[in-house]
Design an enzyme around this catalytic site. Structure first.
Site, PDB file in Angstrom:
ATOM      1  N   GLY A 184      15.480  45.829  28.881  1.00 26.72           N
ATOM      2  CA  GLY A 184      16.206  46.233  30.343  1.00 26.72           C
ATOM      3  C   GLY A 184      17.610  45.778  30.498  1.00 26.72           C
ATOM      4  O   GLY A 184      18.143  45.552  31.404  1.00 26.72           O
ATOM      5  N   GLY A 185      17.918  45.086  29.272  1.00 29.99           N
ATOM      6  CA  GLY A 185      19.325  44.545  29.447  1.00 29.99           C
ATOM      7  C   GLY A 185      19.388  43.105  29.890  1.00 29.99           C
ATOM      8  O   GLY A 185      20.559  42.372  30.071  1.00 29.99           O
ATOM      9  N   ARG A 201       5.106  49.606  25.854  1.00 29.86           N
ATOM     10  CA  ARG A 201       4.685  50.071  27.054  1.00 29.86           C
ATOM     11  C   ARG A 201       5.300  51.629  27.396  1.00 29.86           C
ATOM     12  O   ARG A 201       6.035  52.013  26.249  1.00 29.86           O
ATOM     13  CB  ARG A 201       5.377  49.286  28.359  1.00 29.86           C
ATOM     14  CG  ARG A 201       6.745  49.024  28.140  1.00 29.86           C
ATOM     15  CD  ARG A 201       7.471  48.547  29.425  1.00 29.86           C
ATOM     16  NE  ARG A 201       9.086  47.833  29.150  1.00 29.86           N
ATOM     17  CZ  ARG A 201      10.039  48.636  29.150  1.00 29.86           C
ATOM     18  NH1 ARG A 201       9.852  50.024  29.381  1.00 29.86           N
ATOM     19  NH2 ARG A 201      11.174  48.299  28.945  1.00 29.86           N
ATOM     20  N   LYS A 217      20.858  37.632  22.796  1.00 29.19           N
ATOM     21  CA  LYS A 217      19.669  38.250  23.451  1.00 29.19           C
ATOM     22  C   LYS A 217      18.460  37.394  23.784  1.00 29.19           C
ATOM     23  O   LYS A 217      18.081  36.629  22.850  1.00 29.19           O
ATOM     24  CB  LYS A 217      19.129  39.408  22.519  1.00 29.19           C
ATOM     25  CG  LYS A 217      20.204  40.496  22.386  1.00 29.19           C
ATOM     26  CD  LYS A 217      20.061  41.580  21.059  1.00 29.19           C
ATOM     27  CE  LYS A 217      18.917  42.482  21.601  1.00 29.19           C
ATOM     28  NZ  LYS A 217      18.803  43.622  20.813  1.00 29.19           N
TER      29      LYS A 217
END
Length: 716
Positions: A205-206, A333, A199
């Site tokens: 968001g992938g 956010r 990651k």
């Protein structure tokens, strides 16, 4: 009443009115101004540094509060919905986001020019950018979000994991260190044990996320994750963590103020995903007991307080089959799926954001926040689920949506006639529904999906219908591997279009033709003109008429007999059908109500160019109209014996050159399109004859990328 600053604000002396109409809240209005934490600034105008549905979403709340909104737009968005909706709008550059929506200085110039006191970043783009939050602070403009220190600490996954571990929040085993050498990362992956998740440390968001199931594929997945991370976040650092098999993705909405208060607004389940991106979300999480819910919420608040958080935030957890949960990351956010939380709590989280950013205390205490009912959000994308969810771009030729009410929200930033751009995310809309319980909400979701009709681009609407109707989904047995595990049921082999549907399409064509001839007769006044007859006896239209429709690549011949009573007999192969009914128009749609052999069908009919789109409660059918040979062009691409661009995009990486020998499945190129990385692979073994594009160049959809020839033919 005239608005002064933030006006008609809630006293937050609230009582919930719950019933069949869904969640409602009543409050006593009063005139007030929202001021900054120092008490010296008044928020009367905000700039939304974003586009699409989230920009429109923020503007709706601003309008409700009497706050003016300022939009920014790229060249591609000049005529976009959020531009039309804003009180004023300013151009900020070319279509690529790096030159527009990510250009901090340009946005700041617009904020100063428009005299906006605050900036709302939405989600994506600059919403979790530490430098932008600090720039706002230096320029004396309120950043409607958390402090830059929280963004920094939680935005770097390795740092956030260390902070959470120290705060007593459970974390997944992994490596979050600074040594980014291939050897070090591979060694830690071996220590943790495969499969592992790679990651991007600044990911979201992938993006920049890959799974390596074995050491053999680790290097390729690592390089792919790094490239996408560099492109999306300008940082290719990664972390390695243990991949939990069939986990649930459960996240908690938290909110803090600048006075040290923090609350949680319960959890959302976002487990059903494709490409590591959410596709359907719900709140609360199915099957989660009250005690687990409380522990999740308390852990999320503990995480927020560990970084002195204020504003809207989401703490994401991985949950195993025993409901043990582990911290994954915190999104600093507002989330895409925030409406489901609003639906079950009766809140307006954007209004909370504005109030907290202006220095007010949280509107409600933890004890005052209650949960009622169930909500779903389905993300409607321009993509082809049958082609590995390949995103698409182009015009929306027809859009009709279910009516909005207290239980149904349509969150969108596009209208019929707008274009889904290759430069941005392909999400068209979010369909949000509420019900008194999960089953009621699920029925509402399916009913509304059946009314969401789009023509012009492939969408995932039919797939969402199939997914939401799957027995395991209905039972709440969701996890991140749901789509691969139930692939065969969700993607059954394509069947021939039912003959009854072909009859409906032909019937619609005949009724359209009848209406056209009637209009001609009215305009011409010549009732004897052969063009003013729709009886089937017109010139070149005999009493028995042959019509050809297309089911995919196959032609289907229909023999049609016009009856004197206005009905028709249709023959398809060895089957006969008696068809009658009528056509009506509602808004921008035509509806057919017809009887096929005594069975009444109601469907929506949209005819665009060379296709008929038939929408029914069971789904949709696309029926082709053959193009005459003299109008059809010869394919320019032909059979290249290689690879073609699946969509318009930029060539990020080229792995091969002329003369190279490749095997089926070998990577040829990497293309960046719709904010995603796509690896183009060889469909067969052979020799590379020619590479048509270099790194950095743009390729149009269906353009030949690589020519590949058989090894035998190359040697001759």
């Amino acid at each position: 009443m005239a608005a002064t600053g933030f006006i008609r604000a809630a006293e937050w002396r609230r009582r919930a009115l719950w019933g069949l109409q869904g969640p409602k809240w009543i409050w006593t209005p009063r005139a007030t101004k929202f001021t900054s934490a120092t008490g010296q600034s008044t928020i009367e105008k905000i700039l939304i540094a974003n586009r699409g549905e989230i920009a429109c979403r923020v503007m709706r709340t601003a309008r409700k509060l009497g706050v003016k909104s300022v939009a920014v737009y790229s060249d591609a968005d000049r005529n976009a919905m959020h531009v039309a909706m804003a009180d004023e709008a300013h151009a900020i550059g070319p279509a690529p986001s790096q030159q527009s929506y990510l250009a901090m200085e340009k946005i700041m110039q617009v904020a100063k020019k428009s005299a906006a006191q605050a900036i709302h970043p939405g989600y994506g783009f600059l919403s979790e950018n530490t430098e932008f939050a600090e720039l706002c602070s230096r320029e004396g403009i309120i950043f409607i979000g958390p402090p830059s220190s929280a963004i920094r600490d939680m935005g770097i996954k390795s740092t956030s994991k260390a902070i959470m571990s120290a705060a007593g929040v459970p974390v997944v085993e992994g490596y979050h260190g600074e040594d980014q050498s291939d050897g070090c990362l591979k060694e830690h992956a071996r220590r943790i044990g495969y499969p592992v998740m790679i990651k991007a440390v600044r990911g979201g968001g992938g993006k920049g996320m890959r799974i390596a199931f074995s050491e053999k594929e680790f290097q390729e997945q690592l390089e792919s994750a790094r490239r996408e991370a560099k492109k999306s976040f300008n940082d290719d650092a990664v972390l390695i963590e243990k991949f939990v098999d069939n986990p649930r993705h459960v996240e908690v909405q938290v909110f803090g103020d600048q006075h040290g208060n923090a609350v949680y607004l319960f959890e959302r389940d976002c487990s059903v995903q494709r490409r590591h991106q959410k596709i359907i979300e719900e709140a609360p999480g199915p099957g989660i007991e009250l005690e687990v819910r409380r522990k999740l919420g308390e852990a999320a608040v503990k995480a927020a307080k560990a970084v002195n958080y204020f504003g809207a935030g989401t703490v994401e957890f991985i949950m195993d089959s025993e409901h043990n949960f582990y911290f994954m990351e915190m999104n600093t956010r507002l989330q895409v799926e925030h409406p489901v939380t609003e639906m079950i709590t009766g809140t307006d989280l954007v209004e909370w954001q504005l109030r907290v950013a202006a220095g007010e205390k949280l509107p409600l205490t933890q004890e005052e926040i209650s949960l009622k009912g169930h909500a779903f959000e389905a993300r409607i994308y321009a993509e082809d689920p049958n082609n590995n969810f390949m995103p698409g771009a182009g015009p929306l030729l027809h859009v009709s949506v279910p009516p909005a009410d207290n239980c149904t929200r349509i969150e969108t930033g596009v209208r019929q006639g707008d274009e889904v751009s290759i430069h941005y995310d392909p999400m068209i809309a979010k369909l949000v529904v509420w019900g008194e319980d999960r089953q009621a909400a699920l029925r509402k979701l399916r009913y509304c999906l059946q009314q969401y009709n789009i023509v012009g681009l492939s969408t995932n609407v039919d797939f969402l219908l199939s997914l939401s109707g799957h027995p395991e989904f209905e039972a709440g047995n969701v996890h991140t591997n749901f789509i691969p595990q139930h692939y065969d049921e969700l993607f059954p082999p394509k069947k021939a279009i039912p003959k009854e549907a072909l009859c409906q399409a032909a019937f619609g064509l005949l009724l359209r033709e009848k209406m056209a001839t009637q209009a001609f007769r009215m305009q011409s006044g010549d009732k004897f003109s052969p063009f003013a007859s729709s009886s089937g006896r017109r010139i070149n239209i005999p009493y028995v008429r042959n019509l050809i429709l297309r089911d995919g690549e196959n032609d289907v011949n229909l023999s049609i007999i016009y009856n004197h009573d206005g009905s028709y007999h249709m023959q398809i192969q060895d089957q006969s059908f008696h068809v009658c009914g009528g056509l009506s128009s509602e808004g921008n749609s035509d509806y057919i109500r017809c009887s096929v052999n005594g069975n009444v069908h109601k469907s929506k009919l949209v005819i665009v160019e060379d296709a008929i789109y038939l929408f029914t409660l069971e789904g949709s059918e696309q029926i082709g109209l053959p193009v005459p040979k003299y109008l059809s062009g010869v394919s320019a691409a032909g059979d290249q014996g290689g690879a073609v661009a699946p969509m318009t995009g930029t060539i990020e990486k080229v792995f091969v050159k002329a003369g190279d020998k490749v095997h089926a499945g070998d990577p040829l190129m990497v293309m960046i399109a719709m904010k995603m990385e796509h690896t183009i692979r060889a469909s067969k073994a052979g020799i590379i004859k020619k590479v048509h594009f270099q790194e950095g160049s743009q390729a149009n959809r269906h353009a030949p990328l690589v020519e590949l020839v058989d090894e035998d033919s190359e040697s001759k």
